[in-house]
Design a protein around this motif. Structure first.
Motif, mmCIF file in Angstrom:
data_model
loop_
_atom_site.group_PDB
_atom_site.id
_atom_site.type_symbol
_atom_site.label_atom_id
_atom_site.label_comp_id
_atom_site.label_asym_id
_atom_site.label_seq_id
_atom_site.Cartn_x
_atom_site.Cartn_y
_atom_site.Cartn_z
ATOM 1 N N SER A 95 12.242 -25.998 50.518
ATOM 2 C CA SER A 95 13.105 -24.993 51.156
ATOM 3 C C SER A 95 13.091 -23.674 50.394
ATOM 4 N N GLY A 96 12.649 -23.713 49.160
ATOM 5 C CA GLY A 96 12.593 -22.468 48.395
ATOM 6 C C GLY A 96 11.679 -22.641 47.194
ATOM 7 N N VAL A 97 11.078 -21.548 46.749
ATOM 8 C CA VAL A 97 10.198 -21.591 45.579
ATOM 9 C C VAL A 97 10.527 -20.402 44.675
ATOM 10 N N GLN A 98 10.778 -20.663 43.428
ATOM 11 C CA GLN A 98 10.910 -19.572 42.455
ATOM 12 C C GLN A 98 9.808 -19.765 41.432
ATOM 13 N N VAL A 99 9.110 -18.689 41.110
ATOM 14 C CA VAL A 99 8.030 -18.774 40.131
ATOM 15 C C VAL A 99 8.480 -18.042 38.866
ATOM 16 N N LEU A 100 8.459 -18.755 37.757
ATOM 17 C CA LEU A 100 9.002 -18.208 36.510
ATOM 18 C C LEU A 100 7.937 -18.224 35.413
ATOM 19 N N PRO A 101 8.064 -17.346 34.431
ATOM 20 C CA PRO A 101 7.042 -17.306 33.377
ATOM 21 C C PRO A 101 7.222 -18.419 32.339
ATOM 22 N N GLN A 102 6.134 -19.046 31.951
ATOM 23 C CA GLN A 102 6.178 -20.069 30.895
ATOM 24 C C GLN A 102 6.693 -19.430 29.616
ATOM 25 N N GLY A 103 7.385 -20.188 28.848
ATOM 26 C CA GLY A 103 7.958 -19.657 27.608
ATOM 27 C C GLY A 103 9.368 -19.158 27.851
ATOM 28 N N ALA A 104 9.580 -18.466 28.974
ATOM 29 C CA ALA A 104 10.911 -17.931 29.269
ATOM 30 C C ALA A 104 11.913 -19.066 29.470
ATOM 31 N N GLY A 105 11.451 -20.154 30.115
ATOM 32 C CA GLY A 105 12.349 -21.291 30.344
ATOM 33 C C GLY A 105 12.814 -21.877 29.023
ATOM 34 N N ALA A 106 11.871 -22.109 28.125
ATOM 35 C CA ALA A 106 12.213 -22.688 26.826
ATOM 36 C C ALA A 106 13.171 -21.769 26.071
ATOM 37 N N PHE A 107 12.945 -20.463 26.189
ATOM 38 C CA PHE A 107 13.836 -19.543 25.494
ATOM 39 C C PHE A 107 15.237 -19.571 26.105
ATOM 40 N N ALA A 108 15.312 -19.565 27.446
ATOM 41 C CA ALA A 108 16.617 -19.568 28.122
ATOM 42 C C ALA A 108 17.441 -20.786 27.700
ATOM 43 N N LEU A 109 16.760 -21.924 27.594
ATOM 44 C CA LEU A 109 17.469 -23.147 27.217
ATOM 45 C C LEU A 109 17.961 -23.071 25.771
ATOM 46 N N ALA A 110 17.106 -22.557 24.892
ATOM 47 C CA ALA A 110 17.499 -22.439 23.479
ATOM 48 C C ALA A 110 18.689 -21.482 23.336
ATOM 49 N N LEU A 111 18.672 -20.409 24.107
ATOM 50 C CA LEU A 111 19.754 -19.418 24.034
ATOM 51 C C LEU A 111 21.063 -20.009 24.563
ATOM 52 N N GLN A 112 20.929 -20.840 25.598
ATOM 53 C CA GLN A 112 22.124 -21.474 26.154
ATOM 54 C C GLN A 112 22.751 -22.419 25.121
ATOM 55 N N THR A 113 21.881 -23.126 24.381
ATOM 56 C CA THR A 113 22.366 -24.075 23.380
ATOM 57 C C THR A 113 22.923 -23.342 22.159
ATOM 58 N N ASP A 114 22.268 -22.236 21.788
ATOM 59 C CA ASP A 114 22.673 -21.511 20.582
ATOM 60 C C ASP A 114 22.733 -20.004 20.883
ATOM 61 N N PRO A 115 23.879 -19.533 21.390
ATOM 62 C CA PRO A 115 23.985 -18.127 21.800
ATOM 63 C C PRO A 115 23.760 -17.154 20.642
ATOM 64 N N SER A 116 23.910 -17.624 19.393
ATOM 65 C CA SER A 116 23.715 -16.709 18.265
ATOM 66 C C SER A 116 22.260 -16.232 18.164
ATOM 67 N N LEU A 117 21.339 -16.931 18.845
ATOM 68 C CA LEU A 117 19.935 -16.495 18.866
ATOM 69 C C LEU A 117 19.802 -15.095 19.445
ATOM 70 N N GLY A 118 20.756 -14.706 20.291
ATOM 71 C CA GLY A 118 20.697 -13.395 20.927
ATOM 72 C C GLY A 118 21.156 -12.272 20.009
ATOM 73 N N GLU A 119 21.624 -12.624 18.809
ATOM 74 C CA GLU A 119 22.157 -11.594 17.911
ATOM 75 C C GLU A 119 21.087 -10.858 17.105
#
Ligand SMILES: Nc1ncnc2c1ncn2[C@@H]1O[C@H](COP(=O)(O)OP(=O)(O)OP(=O)(O)O)[C@@H](O)[C@H]1O
Ligand SMILES: [Mg+2]
Length: 332
Positions: free
Chosen positions: A152-176
């Motif tokens: 019903s839908g397709v989103q195409v995302l860049p490799q690497g970005a997913g892993a980063f998004a997950l790490a940032l969600q787990t440890d928001p201090s990574l964004g500092e």
């Protein structure tokens, strides 16, 4: 249902979405990215009392009234090296099989990854989306109940970005601080540099891309070395099989060999090559990064050898599934 699929050159990883948006607690599967013609008369594993440890899946996919039968998984043979994602033979059956294995049934939204360098070309994203969107397919795996998957839908995302998004969600201090992520796959290595702009964490586009290095060459080099030494041309996958199932030991024409030490030496050589490239590509950024994260199955293989790239080099949690799980986090 939402399903995130990281169709790598080496392995296809899928994660089913959980009950809430962004939730990646659903079922996970990993299958070698190999698709071949159907092979009949299977089921021997079942006769030996173990139906779970088969080396491939019998898959029948019916699209537009036409049946297509495949063997998917290690038993299917060789990997496809086509560089145009949508043209990689077997992309569609792989993605649908992975989706079905994590439980997709009915309307399914697919989140798919592309190597970053490819993702940056809009026509590549369009082609992949075009190939999958609206597909309605009946999928039967290993003779089990058929299910109908409607994309019903397709989103195409860049490799690497997913892993980063997950790490940032787990440890928001990574964004500092500015931060780098290196996703070492089977064939490609994708790198992403993130930094803060007007309060938001965003990619530093001139410091993101893909390099043509991956864990596959470690196994290829060891396969060559042992083939030369033994005089027997070893088949593709022989070294990975020895490492995964026999503690690195293999017998060639009655002579025992240990592949583990060779794999480690080649992993060190690959790490040196990756490190050299990353120092060049992140020349004026590396020293200012708060951390360098490693992801991908290759990240797992290399991380001990990449410690000197940056004093805070670390491997993300679940490095093999990090991109797929992260796509769910991004879409949520
Ligand atoms: N449990 C595992 N199953 C499969 N591969 C593993 C496992 N543990 C480590 N690896 C390593 O991970 C590598 C595959 O990594 P990964 O799945 O990230 O690549 P890929 O995404 O398929 O490739 P690419 O990103 O280049 O398209 C294999 O070569 C292997 O060395
Ligand atoms: Mg990958």
């Amino acid at each position: 249902m939402r399903v995130a699929i990281d169709v790598g050159y080496g392995y296809c990883k899928a994660v089913g979405g959980g009950v809430s948006a962004g939730d990646s607690s659903g079922r996970r599967v990993i299958i070698p990215s190999t698709v071949g013609p159907a092979r009949k008369a299977r089921g021997l594993a079942v006769a030996f009392g173990d139906g779970r440890h088969r080396d491939g899946h019998d898959v029948t996919i019916t699209v537009g009234g036409e049946d297509h039968a495949y063997m998917i998984g290690a038993a299917a043979g060789r990997r496809s090296w086509a560089t145009e994602a949508a043209e990689r033979s077997g992309y569609l059956p792989l993605a649908l099989t992975a989706a079905a294995l994590v439980g997709a049934d009915g309307d399914t939204e697919l989140l798919l990854g592309l190597p970053l360098a490819m993702w940056l070309r809009p026509e590549q994203r369009r082609a992949l989306r075009g190939e999958l969107r609206g597909v309605e397919a009946r999928v039967a795996i290993d003779g089990r109940r058929e299910r109908t998957i409607t994309v019903s839908g397709v989103q195409v995302l860049p490799q690497g970005a997913g892993a980063f998004a997950l790490a940032l969600q787990t440890d928001p201090s990574l964004g500092e601080r500015p931060v780098g992520l290196i996703d070492v796959g089977y064939r490609t290595t994708d790198y992403v540099a993130m930094r803060r702009v007007s309060g938001a964490v965003a990619p530093d586009e001139s410091a993101c891309g893909s390099i043509d290095l991956g864990a596959g060459r470690v196994f290829e080099a060891v396969r060559q070395a042992l083939s030369d030494r033994s005089g027997v041309m070893l088949p593709e996958g022989a070294i990975e099989d020895a490492i995964a199932n026999y503690g690195g030991r293999l017998a060639i024409r009655g002579q025992d060999y240990d592949a583990a030490a060779l794999v480690d030496a080649e992993a060190a050589a690959l790490a040196t090559a990756v490190e050299e490239q990353m120092r060049r590509l992140w020349m004026d950024r590396l020293d200012l990064m708060g951390a360098v994260l490693l992801a991908g199955g290759g990240g797992d293989l290399l991380h001990r050898h990449l410690r000197h790239l940056h004093p805070r080099t670390r491997i993300v949690r679940d490095p093999i599934y990090a991109n797929a799980a992260g796509y769910l986090a991004m879409a949520g």
